[in-house]
Scaffold this active site. Structure first.
Site, PDB file in Angstrom:
ATOM      1  N   ASP A  65       0.885  -1.158   0.000  1.00  0.00           N
ATOM      2  CA  ASP A  65       0.000   0.000   0.000  1.00  0.00           C
ATOM      3  C   ASP A  65       0.926   1.211   0.000  1.00  0.00           C
ATOM      4  O   ASP A  65       1.623   1.476   0.991  1.00  0.00           O
ATOM      5  CB  ASP A  65      -0.895  -0.004   1.246  1.00  0.00           C
ATOM      6  CG  ASP A  65      -1.818   1.207   1.283  1.00  0.00           C
ATOM      7  OD1 ASP A  65      -1.617   2.158   0.487  1.00  0.00           O
ATOM      8  OD2 ASP A  65      -2.748   1.222   2.106  1.00  0.00           O
ATOM      9  N   SER A  78       0.302  11.602 -16.992  1.00  0.00           N
ATOM     10  CA  SER A  78      -0.948  11.547 -17.756  1.00  0.00           C
ATOM     11  C   SER A  78      -0.932  12.722 -18.709  1.00  0.00           C
ATOM     12  O   SER A  78      -0.288  13.746 -18.421  1.00  0.00           O
ATOM     13  CB  SER A  78      -2.134  11.689 -16.788  1.00  0.00           C
ATOM     14  OG  SER A  78      -3.332  11.938 -17.505  1.00  0.00           O
ATOM     15  N   TYR A 111      -6.280  15.272  -9.295  1.00  0.00           N
ATOM     16  CA  TYR A 111      -5.602  14.290 -10.142  1.00  0.00           C
ATOM     17  C   TYR A 111      -4.618  15.011 -11.077  1.00  0.00           C
ATOM     18  O   TYR A 111      -3.451  14.630 -11.195  1.00  0.00           O
ATOM     19  CB  TYR A 111      -6.637  13.497 -10.950  1.00  0.00           C
ATOM     20  CG  TYR A 111      -6.014  12.502 -11.891  1.00  0.00           C
ATOM     21  CD1 TYR A 111      -5.501  11.300 -11.413  1.00  0.00           C
ATOM     22  CD2 TYR A 111      -5.904  12.765 -13.254  1.00  0.00           C
ATOM     23  CE1 TYR A 111      -4.896  10.390 -12.263  1.00  0.00           C
ATOM     24  CE2 TYR A 111      -5.305  11.862 -14.113  1.00  0.00           C
ATOM     25  CZ  TYR A 111      -4.807  10.676 -13.614  1.00  0.00           C
ATOM     26  OH  TYR A 111      -4.195   9.779 -14.457  1.00  0.00           O
ATOM     27  N   LYS A 135      -0.488  14.701 -11.061  1.00  0.00           N
ATOM     28  CA  LYS A 135       0.288  14.218 -12.211  1.00  0.00           C
ATOM     29  C   LYS A 135       1.256  15.300 -12.720  1.00  0.00           C
ATOM     30  O   LYS A 135       2.371  14.984 -13.151  1.00  0.00           O
ATOM     31  CB  LYS A 135      -0.663  13.763 -13.325  1.00  0.00           C
ATOM     32  CG  LYS A 135      -1.472  12.505 -12.945  1.00  0.00           C
ATOM     33  CD  LYS A 135      -0.552  11.319 -12.680  1.00  0.00           C
ATOM     34  CE  LYS A 135      -1.308  10.018 -12.495  1.00  0.00           C
ATOM     35  NZ  LYS A 135      -0.415   8.853 -12.362  1.00  0.00           N
TER      36      LYS A 135
HETATM   37  N1  LIG Z   1      -6.497   4.787 -17.835  1.00  0.00           N
HETATM   38  C1  LIG Z   1      -6.242   6.023 -18.208  1.00  0.00           C
HETATM   39  O1  LIG Z   1      -6.971   6.617 -19.010  1.00  0.00           O
HETATM   40  C2  LIG Z   1      -5.017   6.732 -17.703  1.00  0.00           C
HETATM   41  C3  LIG Z   1      -4.627   7.913 -18.343  1.00  0.00           C
HETATM   42  C4  LIG Z   1      -3.499   8.571 -17.889  1.00  0.00           C
HETATM   43  C5  LIG Z   1      -2.775   8.068 -16.820  1.00  0.00           C
HETATM   44  N2  LIG Z   1      -3.187   6.917 -16.212  1.00  0.00           N
HETATM   45  C6  LIG Z   1      -2.411   6.434 -15.071  1.00  0.00           C
HETATM   46  O2  LIG Z   1      -2.002   5.106 -15.302  1.00  0.00           O
HETATM   47  C7  LIG Z   1      -1.900   4.428 -14.050  1.00  0.00           C
HETATM   48  C8  LIG Z   1      -2.693   3.126 -14.114  1.00  0.00           C
HETATM   49  O3  LIG Z   1      -4.064   3.448 -14.308  1.00  0.00           O
HETATM   50  P1  LIG Z   1      -5.136   2.384 -14.813  1.00  0.00           P
HETATM   51  O4  LIG Z   1      -5.990   3.067 -15.786  1.00  0.00           O
HETATM   52  O5  LIG Z   1      -4.474   1.140 -15.194  1.00  0.00           O
HETATM   53  O6  LIG Z   1      -6.011   2.220 -13.478  1.00  0.00           O
HETATM   54  P2  LIG Z   1      -6.318   0.968 -12.566  1.00  0.00           P
HETATM   55  O7  LIG Z   1      -6.701  -0.213 -13.378  1.00  0.00           O
HETATM   56  O8  LIG Z   1      -7.303   1.471 -11.554  1.00  0.00           O
HETATM   57  O9  LIG Z   1      -4.922   0.662 -11.851  1.00  0.00           O
HETATM   58  C9  LIG Z   1      -4.500   1.356 -10.733  1.00  0.00           C
HETATM   59  C10 LIG Z   1      -3.472   0.515 -10.021  1.00  0.00           C
HETATM   60  O10 LIG Z   1      -3.022   1.255  -8.883  1.00  0.00           O
HETATM   61  C11 LIG Z   1      -3.011   0.399  -7.771  1.00  0.00           C
HETATM   62  N3  LIG Z   1      -3.174   1.189  -6.544  1.00  0.00           N
HETATM   63  C12 LIG Z   1      -4.104   2.145  -6.273  1.00  0.00           C
HETATM   64  N4  LIG Z   1      -3.929   2.593  -5.030  1.00  0.00           N
HETATM   65  C13 LIG Z   1      -2.864   1.942  -4.507  1.00  0.00           C
HETATM   66  C14 LIG Z   1      -2.214   1.970  -3.254  1.00  0.00           C
HETATM   67  N5  LIG Z   1      -2.607   2.770  -2.248  1.00  0.00           N
HETATM   68  N6  LIG Z   1      -1.149   1.157  -3.064  1.00  0.00           N
HETATM   69  C15 LIG Z   1      -0.721   0.329  -4.055  1.00  0.00           C
HETATM   70  N7  LIG Z   1      -1.311   0.249  -5.260  1.00  0.00           N
HETATM   71  C16 LIG Z   1      -2.379   1.043  -5.474  1.00  0.00           C
HETATM   72  C17 LIG Z   1      -4.159  -0.554  -8.012  1.00  0.00           C
HETATM   73  O11 LIG Z   1      -3.933  -1.770  -7.329  1.00  0.00           O
HETATM   74  P3  LIG Z   1      -4.690  -2.266  -6.001  1.00  0.00           P
HETATM   75  O12 LIG Z   1      -6.088  -1.791  -6.062  1.00  0.00           O
HETATM   76  O13 LIG Z   1      -4.499  -3.758  -6.063  1.00  0.00           O
HETATM   77  O14 LIG Z   1      -3.904  -1.655  -4.890  1.00  0.00           O
HETATM   78  C18 LIG Z   1      -4.020  -0.804  -9.503  1.00  0.00           C
HETATM   79  O15 LIG Z   1      -3.085  -1.819  -9.757  1.00  0.00           O
HETATM   80  C19 LIG Z   1      -2.370   5.402 -12.976  1.00  0.00           C
HETATM   81  O16 LIG Z   1      -1.259   6.056 -12.409  1.00  0.00           O
HETATM   82  C20 LIG Z   1      -3.206   6.390 -13.773  1.00  0.00           C
HETATM   83  O17 LIG Z   1      -3.280   7.653 -13.163  1.00  0.00           O
HETATM   84  C21 LIG Z   1      -4.292   6.236 -16.616  1.00  0.00           C
END
Ligand SMILES: NC(=O)c1ccc[n+]([C@@H]2O[C@H](COP(=O)([O-])OP(=O)(O)OC[C@H]3O[C@@H](n4cnc5c(N)ncnc54)[C@H](OP(=O)(O)O)[C@@H]3O)[C@@H](O)[C@H]2O)c1
Length: 253
Positions: free
Chosen positions: A56, A136, A149, A153
């Protein structure tokens, strides 16, 4: 970067982009460990053959114990990805948004700093390695329904730039991944423009494999956001993206 011989830790690798990139690194031949909070996801990934670690990032003791466990099993660890993140909507007219702001900063910004601090001494000792931070398109072009957010970022972007400068000469590089909207974490339901995860991951792996690795990994769909200010499109795009404020529950009608 040669993607076939790395030893990679993806923090936030239990779902979405992190899990997909973990699979891509493994498919390319690298050893891959993933970390996150979800026990169920970690157990599924262990069954796929990944090293899995509970972490975490909002808890320093959890980060330290995950670091110790990872380095005991993977003493050759050379790549750390700080993928963890939360993407929360906030209505700034309602002070109750503060809790979302706090969690966002603690997870996205301070969580990244905790993880980077935990592994930097190991990487410096090795004299070679890569820290991959994750920002992002929203770091460069705000999306008004997600204010903290965007702030988190933009902060990780600034931090990555300073970290790269401070690690210069140690053999440890810093690469910033700048995703656009990708069809994960519920985005696929609300954003028809979100990039399919597979297409995004393919482009990311292609860009990462360049030698030398670029400082920023910006897929084509993210160029619009990354360079809006330079290109003079920033004002119009922020105005356009402000229309999405109607999606906030308190603003309906
Ligand atoms: N999808 C998009 O459109 C997008 C765009 C730009 C940037 N991003 C960035 O890309 C990254 C991944 O996003 P995603 O879209 O793949 O979202 P996601 O599926 O919700 O993945 C988020 C990940 O973060 C982990 N996480 C959250 N809180 C945590 C904590 N306190 N400790 C440890 N792990 C934690 C979650 O794992 P657990 O719940 O198992 O802890 C999960 O593996 C993020 O940084 C997001 O801001 C995403």
């Amino acid at each position: 970067m040669d993607l076939s011989n790395r030893t990679v830790l993806v923090v936030g690798g239990t779902s979405g982009i992190g899990r997909e990139l973990a699979r891509r690194f493994a498919a390319a031949g690298s050893q891959v460990a993933v970390a996150g909070r979800s026990r169920e996801a970690l157990s599924d990934l262990a069954a796929e053959g990944f090293g899995t670690f509970s972490i975490d990032v909002t808890d320093s003791a959890s980060v330290a114990s995950a670091r110790d466990a990872v380095l005991a099993r993977y003493p050759e660890l050379d790549t750390v990805v700080t993928m963890q993140g939360v993407m929360l909507l906030e209505d700034l007219r309602d002070p109750a948004h503060f809790e979302a702001a706090r969690v966002t900063i603690d997870t996205n910004l301070v969580g990244s700093i905790r993880v980077i601090d935990a592994f930097t001494p190991h990487l410096i000792r090795r004299g070679a390695g890569t820290i991959i931070t994750v920002t992002s398109g929203i770091a460069f072009l705000p999306f008004p329904p997600m204010p903290t957010y965007a702030a988190s970022k933009a902060a990780v972007h600034a931090y990555s730039e300073a970290l790269r400068a401070q690690l210069d000469g140690t053999g440890v590089g810093v690469v910033e991944l700048v995703p656009p909207a990708v069809a994960t974490a519920g985005q696929e339901k609300v954003n028809p423009h979100a990039l399919p995860l597979g297409d995004f991951a393919t482009e990311v792996m292609q860009l990462l494999s360049a030698d030398p690795t670029p400082r920023e990994i910006v897929v084509k769909a993210a160029l619009l956001h990354r360079w809006a200010e330079r290109d003079g499109t920033y004002g119009d795009l922020v105005a356009q993206r402000s229309e999405a404020l109607a999606m906030l529950p308190g603003r309906a009608g």
